[in-house]
Design a protein around this motif. Structure first.
Motif, PDB file in Angstrom:
ATOM      1  N   SER A   1       0.836  -1.210   0.000  1.00 34.39           N
ATOM      2  CA  SER A   1       0.000   0.000   0.000  1.00 34.39           C
ATOM      3  C   SER A   1       0.868   1.256   0.000  1.00 34.39           C
ATOM      4  N   GLY A   2       2.013   1.198   0.688  1.00 34.42           N
ATOM      5  CA  GLY A   2       2.921   2.337   0.675  1.00 34.42           C
ATOM      6  C   GLY A   2       3.495   2.587  -0.707  1.00 34.42           C
ATOM      7  N   TRP A   3       3.835   1.506  -1.420  1.00 35.47           N
ATOM      8  CA  TRP A   3       4.350   1.646  -2.784  1.00 35.47           C
ATOM      9  C   TRP A   3       3.296   2.269  -3.697  1.00 35.47           C
ATOM     10  N   ILE A   4       2.064   1.820  -3.578  1.00 35.76           N
ATOM     11  CA  ILE A   4       0.992   2.338  -4.430  1.00 35.76           C
ATOM     12  C   ILE A   4       0.758   3.818  -4.153  1.00 35.76           C
ATOM     13  N   ARG A   5       0.759   4.204  -2.897  1.00 34.47           N
ATOM     14  CA  ARG A   5       0.597   5.624  -2.566  1.00 34.47           C
ATOM     15  C   ARG A   5       1.755   6.449  -3.138  1.00 34.47           C
ATOM     16  N   PHE A   6       2.961   5.894  -3.085  1.00 32.87           N
ATOM     17  CA  PHE A   6       4.133   6.585  -3.626  1.00 32.87           C
ATOM     18  C   PHE A   6       4.005   6.747  -5.140  1.00 32.87           C
ATOM     19  N   VAL A   7       3.584   5.704  -5.826  1.00 30.61           N
ATOM     20  CA  VAL A   7       3.407   5.775  -7.280  1.00 30.61           C
ATOM     21  C   VAL A   7       2.387   6.853  -7.642  1.00 30.61           C
ATOM     22  N   VAL A   8       1.257   6.853  -6.959  1.00 22.65           N
ATOM     23  CA  VAL A   8       0.207   7.834  -7.265  1.00 22.65           C
ATOM     24  C   VAL A   8       0.676   9.244  -6.931  1.00 22.65           C
ATOM     25  N   ALA A   9       1.408   9.405  -5.840  1.00 21.28           N
ATOM     26  CA  ALA A   9       1.873  10.738  -5.420  1.00 21.28           C
ATOM     27  C   ALA A   9       2.897  11.320  -6.388  1.00 21.28           C
ATOM     28  N   THR A  10       3.648  10.462  -7.082  1.00 22.98           N
ATOM     29  CA  THR A  10       4.722  10.954  -7.949  1.00 22.98           C
ATOM     30  C   THR A  10       4.342  10.962  -9.429  1.00 22.98           C
ATOM     31  N   SER A  11       3.134  10.565  -9.748  1.00 19.68           N
ATOM     32  CA  SER A  11       2.750  10.431 -11.151  1.00 19.68           C
ATOM     33  C   SER A  11       1.709  11.470 -11.547  1.00 19.68           C
ATOM     34  N   LYS A  12       1.618  11.696 -12.841  1.00 18.05           N
ATOM     35  CA  LYS A  12       0.546  12.520 -13.373  1.00 18.05           C
ATOM     36  C   LYS A  12      -0.693  11.642 -13.482  1.00 18.05           C
ATOM     37  N   ILE A  13      -1.776  12.030 -12.801  1.00 18.17           N
ATOM     38  CA  ILE A  13      -2.981  11.209 -12.732  1.00 18.17           C
ATOM     39  C   ILE A  13      -4.123  11.898 -13.480  1.00 18.17           C
ATOM     40  N   ASP A  14      -4.699  11.193 -14.427  1.00 17.68           N
ATOM     41  CA  ASP A  14      -5.921  11.656 -15.088  1.00 17.68           C
ATOM     42  C   ASP A  14      -7.061  10.746 -14.655  1.00 17.68           C
ATOM     43  N   LYS A  15      -8.180  11.353 -14.276  1.00 19.96           N
ATOM     44  CA  LYS A  15      -9.352  10.583 -13.865  1.00 19.96           C
ATOM     45  C   LYS A  15     -10.534  10.977 -14.736  1.00 19.96           C
ATOM     46  N   ASP A  16     -11.278   9.978 -15.174  1.00 15.18           N
ATOM     47  CA  ASP A  16     -12.424  10.264 -16.033  1.00 15.18           C
ATOM     48  C   ASP A  16     -13.561   9.306 -15.697  1.00 15.18           C
ATOM     49  N   GLY A  17     -14.731   9.882 -15.410  1.00 16.44           N
ATOM     50  CA  GLY A  17     -15.923   9.072 -15.200  1.00 16.44           C
ATOM     51  C   GLY A  17     -16.341   8.897 -13.756  1.00 16.44           C
ATOM     52  N   TRP A  18     -15.514   9.345 -12.791  1.00 10.21           N
ATOM     53  CA  TRP A  18     -15.905   9.162 -11.395  1.00 10.21           C
ATOM     54  C   TRP A  18     -17.194   9.909 -11.074  1.00 10.21           C
ATOM     55  N   SER A  19     -17.422  11.043 -11.725  1.00  8.14           N
ATOM     56  CA  SER A  19     -18.626  11.827 -11.432  1.00  8.14           C
ATOM     57  C   SER A  19     -19.895  11.026 -11.703  1.00  8.14           C
ATOM     58  N   ASP A  20     -19.844  10.092 -12.652  1.00 14.38           N
ATOM     59  CA  ASP A  20     -21.010   9.243 -12.935  1.00 14.38           C
ATOM     60  C   ASP A  20     -21.281   8.288 -11.776  1.00 14.38           C
ATOM     61  N   VAL A  21     -20.200   7.745 -11.188  1.00 14.98           N
ATOM     62  CA  VAL A  21     -20.362   6.891 -10.009  1.00 14.98           C
ATOM     63  C   VAL A  21     -20.896   7.720  -8.847  1.00 14.98           C
ATOM     64  N   GLU A  22     -20.317   8.912  -8.688  1.00 11.47           N
ATOM     65  CA  GLU A  22     -20.714   9.800  -7.595  1.00 11.47           C
ATOM     66  C   GLU A  22     -22.203  10.126  -7.676  1.00 11.47           C
ATOM     67  N   GLU A  23     -22.672  10.359  -8.897  1.00 13.83           N
ATOM     68  CA  GLU A  23     -24.100  10.645  -9.080  1.00 13.83           C
ATOM     69  C   GLU A  23     -24.951   9.438  -8.721  1.00 13.83           C
ATOM     70  N   ALA A  24     -24.470   8.236  -9.076  1.00 15.03           N
ATOM     71  CA  ALA A  24     -25.238   7.021  -8.817  1.00 15.03           C
ATOM     72  C   ALA A  24     -25.338   6.711  -7.329  1.00 15.03           C
ATOM     73  N   ILE A  25     -24.265   6.990  -6.563  1.00 12.17           N
ATOM     74  CA  ILE A  25     -24.280   6.641  -5.139  1.00 12.17           C
ATOM     75  C   ILE A  25     -24.827   7.768  -4.266  1.00 12.17           C
ATOM     76  N   ARG A  26     -25.131   8.900  -4.910  1.00 15.28           N
ATOM     77  CA  ARG A  26     -25.708  10.007  -4.152  1.00 15.28           C
ATOM     78  C   ARG A  26     -27.055   9.582  -3.573  1.00 15.28           C
ATOM     79  N   GLY A  27     -27.264   9.873  -2.321  1.00 14.98           N
ATOM     80  CA  GLY A  27     -28.512   9.479  -1.689  1.00 14.98           C
ATOM     81  C   GLY A  27     -28.462   8.092  -1.082  1.00 14.98           C
ATOM     82  N   GLY A  28     -27.271   7.482  -1.064  1.00 14.72           N
ATOM     83  CA  GLY A  28     -27.140   6.202  -0.386  1.00 14.72           C
ATOM     84  C   GLY A  28     -27.339   4.975  -1.242  1.00 14.72           C
ATOM     85  N   GLN A  29     -27.443   5.129  -2.577  1.00 16.49           N
ATOM     86  CA  GLN A  29     -27.581   3.958  -3.432  1.00 16.49           C
ATOM     87  C   GLN A  29     -26.228   3.255  -3.582  1.00 16.49           C
ATOM     88  N   ALA A  30     -26.271   1.957  -3.710  1.00 10.76           N
ATOM     89  CA  ALA A  30     -25.054   1.176  -3.924  1.00 10.76           C
ATOM     90  C   ALA A  30     -24.865   0.904  -5.412  1.00 10.76           C
TER      91      ALA A  30
END
Length: 229
Positions: A22-51
């Motif tokens: 887990s420490g290695w993974i955190r180090f990789v993410v902290a030192t890399s350029k990260i692009d994220k796409d599509g999380w907002s769709d998950v966020e919308e789906a779980i809004r209000g307590g839906q799984a």
């Protein structure tokens, strides 16, 4: 051989290795350029307590701790009962996940009721639908069946890295290197699984193709001309 098995199954060894990983993974993410796409769709789906159900190929589970960001929602990771699966479970706990080791064969009635109760109470499930031993990228019907019973949407999560090691495992697991470009993608599978589904095989194949397409898209975003298989 017995002492080796005892050492490998030792809770202390599990804690140490999972902490290092887990420490290695955190180090990789902290030192890399990260692009994220599509999380907002998950966020919308779980809004209000839906799984939701989030599927990730076993090849791409090294960044699965980021498929449900901490404090964004509760998530239960279904892991293998085997040693590597238990190790992944220990690692995910360090990122705020709950974990449920999956026994060989079918789940017991008590476990099924607990997971279904969690889904009904907003606790999402994440799993690798090609299982703990493959074949690689061959989807089992497990996510289809859970979506059918709980009537929750299915998402897929994938990551790709411009620079990564490909481990000598049955699925050529990707271990991203530090100081690289990483792309994480979430995509909603736009299929509603009916509760009265009799034969899940057709949907299983469609989900498998969808997950492969998302991986290929992810690989292109990090500069790969061909899918990283």
């Amino acid at each position: 051989m017995r002492w080796r098995a005892r050492v490998a199954n030792s809770p202390i060894v599990f804690r140490v290795v999972s902490k290092l990983l887990s420490g290695w993974i955190r180090f990789v993410v902290a030192t890399s350029k990260i692009d994220k796409d599509g999380w907002s769709d998950v966020e919308e789906a779980i809004r209000g307590g839906q799984a939701v159900i989030i599927c990730c190929w076993h090849q791409r589970i090294m960044l699965s701790p980021y498929l449900m960001p901490e404090h964004e929602g509760q998530c239960n990771s279904l892991t293998s009962h085997r040693r590597p699966g238990r190790m992944v479970g220990q690692m995910l706990k360090r990122f705020g996940f709950m974990t449920t080791p999956m026994p060989p064969g079918t789940l017991g009635a008590g476990q099924m009721r607990r997971l279904l109760r969690g889904l009904n109470n907003g606790v999402s499930i994440c799993l690798a639908p090609d299982g703990s031993s493959g074949p690689a990228r061959v989807c089992k019907t497990t996510p289809i069946q859970w979506a059918r019973v709980a009537q929750v949407p299915i998402f897929t999560f994938s990551f790709s890295a411009k620079k990564a090691w490909r481990l000598p495992t049955w699925d050529n697991m990707l271990l991203p290197k530090p100081f690289t470009h990483i792309s994480m993608c979430w995509r909603r599978w736009d299929v509603d699984v009916p509760r009265d589904l009799d034969d899940p095989e057709n949907l299983r194949q469609r989900l498998e193709l969808f997950m492969n397409d998302v991986c290929a898209e992810n690989d292109r975003l990090t500069g790969h001309d061909q899918p990283v298989l």
